[in-house]
Design an enzyme around this catalytic site. Structure first.
Site, PDB file in Angstrom:
ATOM      1  N   ASP A  43      -7.901   2.812   6.986  1.00 45.24           N
ATOM      2  CA  ASP A  43      -7.431   3.483   5.773  1.00 45.24           C
ATOM      3  C   ASP A  43      -8.139   4.812   5.508  1.00 45.24           C
ATOM      4  OD1 ASP A  43      -6.131   1.045   5.624  1.00 45.24           O
ATOM      5  OD2 ASP A  43      -7.453   0.233   4.080  1.00 45.24           O
ATOM      6  N   ASP A  97       0.767  -1.248   0.000  1.00 42.49           N
ATOM      7  CA  ASP A  97       0.000   0.000   0.000  1.00 42.49           C
ATOM      8  C   ASP A  97       0.800   1.302   0.000  1.00 42.49           C
ATOM      9  OD1 ASP A  97      -2.031  -1.780   0.222  1.00 42.49           O
ATOM     10  OD2 ASP A  97      -2.844  -0.999   2.082  1.00 42.49           O
TER      11      ASP A  97
END
Length: 262
Positions: A157, A33
């Site tokens: 997130d 990520d």
């Protein structure tokens, strides 16, 4: 103030001729990520999920690199690391970075508990060069999963943007048990105190994933685009996009599809 020394192995492979030249990778060990990509003082800063101690998904930190052209990257010290006996002792999960009145802010998910069972949203504020970061002393800034999720372990997130009304908005990836993946929408005047509004969009668990991760939401050519990474409850699945209209804190998709496969 956070500043980390890079272990020696980060220099071992610097001149390895087999290293990719046009795709970013860390000096060593695990990454996933990309986080907090931001243009700052004429340069591009990239943060990413990083394990400084091995090539496995564990002990998540935020690695950091900078570029003048998005092709050639300079490694910088690790930006964020877990702090023992706090809400992020289990790892620093994904998030984003914003510029607030000339001051860099990072939003991230702090995790703790068995199998990352406690997930909360946190804030860190950076120095002018983005190399050192101070975690907000009163973290977490959001510590409760909306009750309608009917679960408390998947809530991560954060993606933050500034609205046209000068308020700040945050999406947090999650899922509603028995229904499907979702992104929960929040609003703030000061980037510290957040009011929960509602789910921006709820998907179908059978076709679009039970959990949604890594949301991104932006306006493009008069339409709004939502990008999420779907998760089937055990494994990350497909990256999906939705294009539609956004009004009164609700997103109504008009078209959708796959952006990338797992």
């Amino acid at each position: 103030m956070l500043r980390f020394h890079m272990p020696a192995q980060r220099d071992l492979f610097e001149d390895d001729f087999q290293r990719p030249q046009f795709h970013f990778l860390p000096p060593a060990n695990w990454m996933n990520d990309p986080n907090g990509v931001i243009q700052w003082n004429g340069q591009y800063h990239l943060f990413y999920q990083y394990n400084p101690d091995g090539a496995v998904h564990s002990d998540m930190h935020w690695g950091h690199a900078v570029s003048d052209d998005l092709i050639h990257w300079t490694d910088l010290p690790v930006a964020l690391a877990p702090t023992p006996q706090t809400v992020d002792e289990g790892g620093i999960f994904s998030g984003c970075a914003v510029n607030h009145n000339g001051q860099p802010h990072i939003f991230y998910t702090g995790v703790s508990g068995p199998n990352y069972s406690k997930q909360v949203q946190c804030l860190a504020i950076g120095s002018a060069d983005l190399v050192t970061w101070d975690k907000y002393e009163q973290n977490p800034i959001i510590d409760t999963v909306p009750a309608e999720a009917k679960q408390t372990s998947d809530f991560r997130d954060p993606f933050v943007w500034q609205g046209t009304d000068d308020g700040w908005y945050m999406l947090v990836g999650s899922g509603i048990t028995g229904v499907g993946g979702t992104v929960f929408l929040y609003r703030s005047e000061d980037l510290v105190n957040w009011e929960y509004l509602n789910p921006l969009l709820v998907g179908d668990a059978q076709t679009q994933g039970a959990i949604w991760e890594c949301p991104n939401f932006f306006e493009l050519d008069g339409k709004w685009v939502l990008i999420i990474s779907s998760h089937d409850g055990k494994n990350t699945d497909t990256v999906r996009y939705f294009v539609g209209t956004y009004k009164d804190y609700r997103f109504i998709p008009e078209t959708s599809g796959r952006l990338d496969f797992a």
